[in-house]
Structures are given as structure tokens and as C-alpha cells.
Enzyme design. Structure first.
Site, PDB file in Angstrom:
ATOM      1  N   SER A 263      -5.389 -34.627 -20.611  1.00  4.18           N
ATOM      2  CA  SER A 263      -4.279 -34.854 -19.639  1.00  4.18           C
ATOM      3  C   SER A 263      -3.006 -34.444 -20.725  1.00  4.18           C
ATOM      4  O   SER A 263      -1.812 -34.266 -20.291  1.00  4.18           O
ATOM      5  CB  SER A 263      -4.042 -36.108 -19.186  1.00  4.18           C
ATOM      6  OG  SER A 263      -3.788 -37.170 -20.019  1.00  4.18           O
ATOM      7  N   GLY A 311       0.663 -27.589 -19.188  1.00  3.67           N
ATOM      8  CA  GLY A 311       0.433 -28.050 -17.910  1.00  3.67           C
ATOM      9  C   GLY A 311       0.293 -29.482 -17.842  1.00  3.67           C
ATOM     10  O   GLY A 311      -0.858 -30.032 -18.599  1.00  3.67           O
ATOM     11  N   GLY A 313       0.418 -32.568 -15.124  1.00  3.61           N
ATOM     12  CA  GLY A 313       0.719 -33.207 -14.013  1.00  3.61           C
ATOM     13  C   GLY A 313       1.173 -32.283 -12.937  1.00  3.61           C
ATOM     14  O   GLY A 313       1.414 -32.692 -11.630  1.00  3.61           O
ATOM     15  N   GLY A 315      -1.338 -30.084 -11.543  1.00  7.02           N
ATOM     16  CA  GLY A 315      -2.513 -29.997 -10.551  1.00  7.02           C
ATOM     17  C   GLY A 315      -2.589 -30.739  -9.072  1.00  7.02           C
ATOM     18  O   GLY A 315      -1.736 -31.714  -8.912  1.00  7.02           O
ATOM     19  N   SER A 316      -2.898 -30.096  -7.975  1.00  5.58           N
ATOM     20  CA  SER A 316      -2.744 -30.682  -6.919  1.00  5.58           C
ATOM     21  C   SER A 316      -3.762 -31.954  -6.509  1.00  5.58           C
ATOM     22  O   SER A 316      -3.115 -32.910  -5.815  1.00  5.58           O
ATOM     23  CB  SER A 316      -3.750 -29.671  -5.910  1.00  5.58           C
ATOM     24  OG  SER A 316      -5.101 -29.442  -6.129  1.00  5.58           O
ATOM     25  N   CYS A 318      -3.713 -34.149  -9.677  1.00  6.12           N
ATOM     26  CA  CYS A 318      -2.981 -34.911 -10.523  1.00  6.12           C
ATOM     27  C   CYS A 318      -1.993 -35.858 -10.271  1.00  6.12           C
ATOM     28  O   CYS A 318      -1.035 -35.202  -9.459  1.00  6.12           O
ATOM     29  CB  CYS A 318      -3.005 -34.147 -11.633  1.00  6.12           C
ATOM     30  SG  CYS A 318      -2.302 -34.561 -12.988  1.00  6.12           S
ATOM     31  N   TRP A 405     -12.190 -33.774  -6.374  1.00  7.40           N
ATOM     32  CA  TRP A 405     -11.672 -34.945  -7.145  1.00  7.40           C
ATOM     33  C   TRP A 405     -11.282 -34.764  -8.470  1.00  7.40           C
ATOM     34  O   TRP A 405     -11.904 -33.850  -8.999  1.00  7.40           O
ATOM     35  CB  TRP A 405     -12.494 -36.060  -7.009  1.00  7.40           C
ATOM     36  CG  TRP A 405     -13.966 -36.044  -7.567  1.00  7.40           C
ATOM     37  CD1 TRP A 405     -14.168 -36.281  -9.049  1.00  7.40           C
ATOM     38  CD2 TRP A 405     -15.065 -35.526  -7.171  1.00  7.40           C
ATOM     39  NE1 TRP A 405     -15.565 -35.951  -9.347  1.00  7.40           N
ATOM     40  CE2 TRP A 405     -16.132 -35.484  -8.405  1.00  7.40           C
ATOM     41  CE3 TRP A 405     -15.423 -34.967  -5.965  1.00  7.40           C
ATOM     42  CZ2 TRP A 405     -17.429 -34.861  -7.921  1.00  7.40           C
ATOM     43  CZ3 TRP A 405     -16.701 -34.451  -5.594  1.00  7.40           C
ATOM     44  CH2 TRP A 405     -17.674 -34.470  -6.800  1.00  7.40           C
ATOM     45  N   GLU A 407     -10.420 -35.406 -12.469  1.00  6.04           N
ATOM     46  CA  GLU A 407     -11.136 -35.930 -13.810  1.00  6.04           C
ATOM     47  C   GLU A 407     -10.476 -37.216 -13.955  1.00  6.04           C
ATOM     48  O   GLU A 407     -11.281 -38.143 -14.649  1.00  6.04           O
ATOM     49  CB  GLU A 407     -11.227 -35.164 -14.676  1.00  6.04           C
ATOM     50  CG  GLU A 407     -12.346 -33.921 -14.556  1.00  6.04           C
ATOM     51  CD  GLU A 407     -13.507 -34.302 -14.626  1.00  6.04           C
ATOM     52  OE1 GLU A 407     -14.368 -34.534 -15.494  1.00  6.04           O
ATOM     53  OE2 GLU A 407     -14.151 -34.240 -13.405  1.00  6.04           O
ATOM     54  N   ARG A 417     -11.519 -39.340 -21.207  1.00  6.69           N
ATOM     55  CA  ARG A 417     -10.572 -38.200 -21.262  1.00  6.69           C
ATOM     56  C   ARG A 417      -9.177 -38.867 -21.445  1.00  6.69           C
ATOM     57  O   ARG A 417      -8.192 -38.430 -21.732  1.00  6.69           O
ATOM     58  CB  ARG A 417     -10.636 -37.422 -20.071  1.00  6.69           C
ATOM     59  CG  ARG A 417      -9.657 -36.285 -19.866  1.00  6.69           C
ATOM     60  CD  ARG A 417      -9.962 -35.246 -18.650  1.00  6.69           C
ATOM     61  NE  ARG A 417      -9.316 -34.115 -18.652  1.00  6.69           N
ATOM     62  CZ  ARG A 417      -8.336 -34.018 -18.130  1.00  6.69           C
ATOM     63  NH1 ARG A 417      -7.829 -35.032 -17.370  1.00  6.69           N
ATOM     64  NH2 ARG A 417      -7.764 -32.513 -17.974  1.00  6.69           N
ATOM     65  N   GLU A 430      -5.382 -41.329 -12.788  1.00  9.30           N
ATOM     66  CA  GLU A 430      -4.739 -40.146 -13.096  1.00  9.30           C
ATOM     67  C   GLU A 430      -5.017 -39.075 -11.978  1.00  9.30           C
ATOM     68  O   GLU A 430      -4.312 -38.005 -12.271  1.00  9.30           O
ATOM     69  CB  GLU A 430      -4.382 -39.887 -14.389  1.00  9.30           C
ATOM     70  CG  GLU A 430      -3.755 -40.723 -15.459  1.00  9.30           C
ATOM     71  CD  GLU A 430      -3.458 -40.275 -16.771  1.00  9.30           C
ATOM     72  OE1 GLU A 430      -2.893 -39.129 -16.767  1.00  9.30           O
ATOM     73  OE2 GLU A 430      -3.791 -40.999 -17.621  1.00  9.30           O
TER      74      GLU A 430
END
Length: 502
Positions: A263, A311, A313, A315-316, A318, A405, A407, A417, A430
Site C-alpha cells: 500500500s 497511487g 488510496g 482504488g474503489s 481501498c 475484495w 487485498e 502486505r 485497508e
């Protein structure tokens, strides 16, 4: 005192491309979407390129071997998820590399002494109606014959009888010799009216199968991404914990490129991983990230990253920004990192490609990301909607959906991760567990999306991605003009002609 950026960060939806001059030569058929994947020196060609600027995200709900094969056929790369055992991930990579374009490693095999019931069970399990019969029941054993559903009738044949009683024996088969090309194999298929052609070596051991339907598929995918042995290109995600065990297994399986999946990538852990991997396996290609500013890019580029992902935060699924309060608008991050990439290239003569990861809602956002400097885009939700993603297709409230979903969700339980050290568990989520609207086949959707990019590039007067990055004119838009850009002041009939949210 903390540092404050003077300008707010922006998302792709806050920008539009301004048309440029379109010459007579600037037509969609002439547009090339070829793009570099890994670093290269000025004056040299990159060792790995893609024919379309799309990669699929390192996610359980997106990227497995089936997705990797489907995306490679279109010219992109899938990064098989790393939140699984080393053995399972390497096996997925091996299956992709074994799926030689048009030449398929047989994964439905029996022995001559196997009972006929085993053929029935295998067909039910795999859906394959053509099954190779080898002396040891493996996919590279000595070929003894072929058995198909046309060789016996269920209810009439003795299910305990050996396969050898019903199979077409080797001496009655038409076969191709190892080294034959796809066109030659297809000629044999048509000449002898076959559905499948076994390929054997000089000792009659089975090497692969060529199917009539697969040759037709090969012809339909002129941009498919292949290595020098005509095997599909495939990527894989790795972490900063078990990389010294995971990387050799992936390389042994044939992986072409890997990426550290985190992340947040501006860390000592990623620097150490890049150093260790490149020292032990100097030819390994490893991307890193994610970062959102110049400083983060420079850190990873100097650490040896073969490409850098942008990138945090966006992501749809995230919720990193919501949980931690860190991140940056994806458009602003892409613009700044692209400037850093160009600065690094001018200073060192080394071009490090950048990947915009997250924040893509509409197809035109892909074009904007490329115009802002990204070399390619990593997408999760976009690919999760397709038949080829590994999740279940369900009916919810009268509509078909697919599960999706993150990660960083409890469902993925990917503590490697997100955990910063200590106990092997997640401290907090997250990512969320969700559904996305089912969208059909990858081929149909990617073809449409790439068509939109090509048409838009023509509107900008550009025939290549580097031209677009150099010559695009981009404008910020107000909230009112965003509203103006959609259908308004009318009653819209049911239609599929408008750009869908992907």
C-alpha cells in the site's frame, strides 16, 4: 512545522483533454499503444514491452492464471496475486507459461489401464472432451492414444473397462512433430478434419496439443503478448518478507516480471528487497511502489526499481485514506511522478516506466493517465467484472454481479502486505469486500476500451503514447462543467451507448 502543499490534489474526473489537430493520417487503425514495462537506457530498446497499456492488479479477486492468459492474448500483462503460498503462485505462473500460444500442455491425461470412469470424472472436472492417453498418465508421457466423448456411450459402455479398449490407438492418430509451427499444425488439422492435433517428440512423448478452436482464437488476437518461445508473458506480485524464497520459485516457473506489492512503497523494506533480488538474480525484472510524489519515485528509481507504481488510496475498494489519512489525488500524483521520471531520465539516461494504479472510473480516465505521463495503468475493479476473473458470478437484487475484495480486507487476510512488523496478523482493514456489476468477456470489454483510447488519441492528433505525453493539452474543469459533460436536461432512454463506469 509540517509541509503543506499549496495546491489541492486532483482526481482524473477533474480534467479533460482538449482536441488537437487531426491529420488525414491520424486514424484509429494507425495508432500504436505499445509501451515499455521495464527500465531501459537511452538509445536502447526496453527488454519488455506491452502492446496495450493495461496490467491487472495484484489481487486475489482479479489476477490468476486464467486472467493472465486472457489479458496476454489482448497484449497486456496480469500480475498473479502473491497472497497465497509460494507453491500455488508458482504453479499458476507455470500454467500460463505452459499455455504456449496455440500449443497447449495437456492437463487431461489418463493411463491405458485407467478405468473408463476416470475419463468421465476427468471430463466433468475439467470440461475437456479430448483426453490424452499416455503410458504413465502424465502430460509428457509416451503417447499411447486419444479418447474423446465420441468413443463411448455412457450407459452402454462398461465404466470399469480399461481406457485402452475404447481409445483411438497411437498408430491410428495423426500427429505433429515437436518444432512444427502453428500454421503447419493448422494445415494438418484441416487436411485430416481433426479437432485436435497431438505434438510429439522423437521418442513419441507428448509435448503439447493444438486444438482447432485455439488456432481460431490465435488469429483473433493479433496483439497477443508472447516471449521468444511464443509463450504468454506473465507477471507476479511479491512481498518484502519471503522474497528470497518466492522469487526463485517464480523465476523457475518462468515469470517474466514481478512487482513488490504494498500500500506504500517509500520504505527501507522495498529498498532492501530490490537490492537483494537484483544482487542474487541480476536479470530479474522487479517493479516497486506505491508512491505519490517526486521524492518517493526518486527513492525507488535509485534503489533499482524496473518500474514504479503510483497511487495510494485511490482504488474503489481501498480505504487506506479513510483509515490512515494518507494518500493523494491520483491525477496530481501521476503528473508529479511523471515529471520526476523525466527528470531522472535527463539526469541518468535511464528511463523508468511508471504505472498509474487506482483511480480509474471511466475509460477516458485511462487516456488521461497516459497523457499525464503514465506508461501503463494497473486496474482491479475493471478486470474483476469479467468472466475471466477468479471470483463467483452471483445474482443480487435481480442483477448479475461478481465478488470483489481488497487485498487489505479481512477476506484476503494478507497481513504480509499491510502489517508493518511484529505479529503475523492484520491490525486493521485497508480494503472492503464488495460486488461489481458483471460485464461479460474480457476480450469484448478491452477491445472497446482500447478503441476509445485510440479514437481519443486521434482527436488529440497523436499516434503513439509518447506523442500523447508530449503533445496532449489538458484542462482542469469546474464542477459545473463536469455536470455539463453528462447527459442533462433530457429524459434519457434505456441505452448502452454512454461510457460505462468500469
Amino acid at each position: 512545522m509540517a509541509y503543506f502543499f499549496e495546491e489541492p490534489s486532483h482526481t482524473f474526473s477533474e480534467y479533460l483533454l482538449v482536441p488537437g489537430y487531426t491529420s488525414a493520417e491520424c486514424i484509429p487503425a494507425s495508432v500504436s499503444l505499445k509501451t515499455p514495462v521495464v527500465r531501459f537506457k537511452k538509445g536502447e530498446e526496453p527488454s519488455l514491452t506491452m502492446n496495450i497499456p493495461l496490467v491487472s492488479a495484484v489481487m486475489q479477486s482479479v489476477s490468476d492464471d486464467k486472467m493472465a492468459i486472457a489479458l496476454a492474448k489482448e497484449g497486456g500483462i496480469s500480475f498473479i496475486y502473491g497472497s497465497q503460498s509460494i507453491e500455488n503462485q508458482a504453479a499458476m505462473v507455470a500454467r500460463v507459461k505452459g499455455h504456449k500460444a496455440g500449443f497447449v500442455i495437456s492437463d487431461s491425461n489418463v493411463k491405458p489401464t485407467s478405468p473408463l470412469q476416470e475419463v468421465v470424472d476427468l471430463k466433468e472436472k475439467t470440461g475437456h472432451s479430448t483426453i490424452a492417453v499416455t503410458d504413465d498418465g502424465t502430460n509428457h508421457g509416451k503417447l499411447m492414444g486419444i479418447i474423446t466423448g465420441r468413443d463411448f456411450r455412457i450407459g452402454h459402455a462398461d465404466m470399469n473397462a480399461p481406457v485402452s479398449q475404447y481409445m483411438t490407438k497411437f498408430e491410428d492418430l495423426v500427429t505433429g512433430k515437436d518444432g512444427i509451427n502453428l500454421s503447419e499444425a493448422n494445415e494438418l488439422i484441416w487436411e485430416h478434419k481433426l479437432n485436435a492435433l497431438p505434438i510429439i517428440d522423437e521418442n513419441n512423448h507428448l509435448k503439447s496439443m493444438v486444438f482447432r478452436k485455439d488456432y481460431a482464437s490465435h488469429q483473433e488476437h493479433p496483439l497477443e503478448l508472447l516471449d521468444e518461445n511464443r509463450r504468454y508473458i506473465v507477471g507476479a506480485g511479491i512481498n518484502t518478507r519471503d522474497y528470497m524464497e518466492r522469487v526463485p520459485a517464480l523465476l523457475e516457473a518462468g515469470v517474466d516480471v514481478m512487482t513488490l506489492d504494498s500500500s506504500e512503497g517509500f520504505t527501507e523494506w522495498q529498498r532492501r528487497a530490490l537490492h537483494d533480488i537484483h544482487e542474487k538474480w541480476p536479470n530479474a525484472k522487479v517493479g516497486a511502489g506505491n508512491v505519490v510524489d517526486r521524492e518517493g519515485f526518486m527513492f525507488l528509481a535509485e534503489a533499482g526499481a524496473d518500474f514504479v507504481k503510483i497511487g495510494i488510496g485511490g482504488g474503489s475498494i481501498c480505504i487506506t485514506r479513510e483509515q490512515k489519512g494518507i494518500g493523494r489525488g491520483q491525477a496530481t500524483a501521476t503528473i508529479e511522478v511523471a515529471k520526476a521520471r523525466d527528470e531522472y531520465y535527463e539526469k541518468t539516461g535511464i528511463y523508468v516506466p511508471i504505472c498509474s494504479d487506482g483511480g480509474i472510473v471511466h475509460d477516458y480516465h485511462m487516456t488521461l493517465a497516459l497523457a499525464m505521463g503514465a506508461d501503463f495503468c494497473m486496474l482491479g475493479r475493471y478486470f474483476a467484472r469479467f468472466d475471466e476473473s477468479p471470483t463467483n458470478k452471483l445474482m443480487v437484487n435481480g442483477n448479475y454481479v461478481k465478488e470483489y475484495w481488497g487485498e487489505g480486507s479481512n477476506r484476503a487476510r494478507n497481513w504480509q502486505r499491510y502489517d508493518m512488523g511484529g505479529a503475523a496478523k492484520m491490525s486493521f482493514e485497508e480494503g472492503v469486500d464488495s460486488y461489481v456489476p458483471y460485464a461479460g468477456s474480457l476480450h469484448d470489454n478491452v477491445s472497446l476500451s482500447m478503441s476509445k483510447i485510440r479514437h481519443t488519441m486521434c482527436n488529440c492528433g497523436c499516434l503513439t503514447i509518447p506523442e500523447l505525453q508530449k503533445n496532449a493539452k489538458i484542462t482542469l474543469v469546474s464542477a459545473a462543467s463536469i455536470s455539463e459533460g453528462s447527459a442533462h436536461d433530457v429524459i434519457v432512454k434505456n441505452t448502452t451507448s454512454f461510457g460505462s463506469r468500469n
